[in-house]
Design a protein around this motif. Structure first.
Motif, mmCIF file in Angstrom:
data_model
loop_
_atom_site.group_PDB
_atom_site.id
_atom_site.type_symbol
_atom_site.label_atom_id
_atom_site.label_comp_id
_atom_site.label_asym_id
_atom_site.label_seq_id
_atom_site.Cartn_x
_atom_site.Cartn_y
_atom_site.Cartn_z
ATOM 1 N N ASP A 24 0.859 -1.161 0.102
ATOM 2 C CA ASP A 24 0.105 0.250 -0.084
ATOM 3 C C ASP A 24 0.920 1.119 -0.082
ATOM 4 O O ASP A 24 1.846 1.247 0.872
ATOM 5 N N ARG A 27 1.119 3.053 3.408
ATOM 6 C CA ARG A 27 1.915 2.481 4.391
ATOM 7 C C ARG A 27 3.501 2.511 4.010
ATOM 8 O O ARG A 27 4.301 2.611 4.982
ATOM 9 N N HIS A 57 -3.778 1.801 9.058
ATOM 10 C CA HIS A 57 -2.641 1.386 8.393
ATOM 11 C C HIS A 57 -1.437 1.203 9.537
ATOM 12 O O HIS A 57 -0.747 0.266 9.099
#
Length: 103
Positions: A24, A27, A57
């Motif tokens: 992601d 992140r 996250h």
């Protein structure tokens, strides 16, 4: 009573979970920030993001074994588990951190 966060043991940290967490962009940017500093207040990792999203996250990073979280008053201090990651997956973190943001 202070919050206690559960962290996976080194044996529980898997490459699949680490790669998922790093897949992601948000992140991944958080990990880049953590790599430059010792500990960061969780809300400073993404100041323009809703607290619930930051919590999601940071929780994903913690559960994957990438970070540790320490509660101090109303703050949550997050640190990168660099030693663990380098020992379990040599070169992975350095390779990820060398990649350009948004690439």
């Amino acid at each position: 009573m202070p919050r206690i966060y559960q962290h996976p043991s080194p044996e529980e940290v898997s490459l699949a979970q680490v790669l998922f967490a790093l897949s992601d962009p948000t992140r991944l940017e958080m990990v880049r920030i953590l790599a430059r500093r010792d500990a960061v207040n969780s809300l400073d990792l993404a100041p323009d993001m809703p607290k619930s999203t930051v919590t999601h996250h940071t929780g994903t990073l913690r559960k994957a074994g990438i970070t540790t979280t320490r509660a101090e008053g109303r703050n949550c201090w997050i640190s990168l588990r660099r030693e663990l990651l380098d020992a379990k997956f040599p070169g992975l973190l350095d390779t990820v951190l060398r990649q350009e943001s948004g690439a």
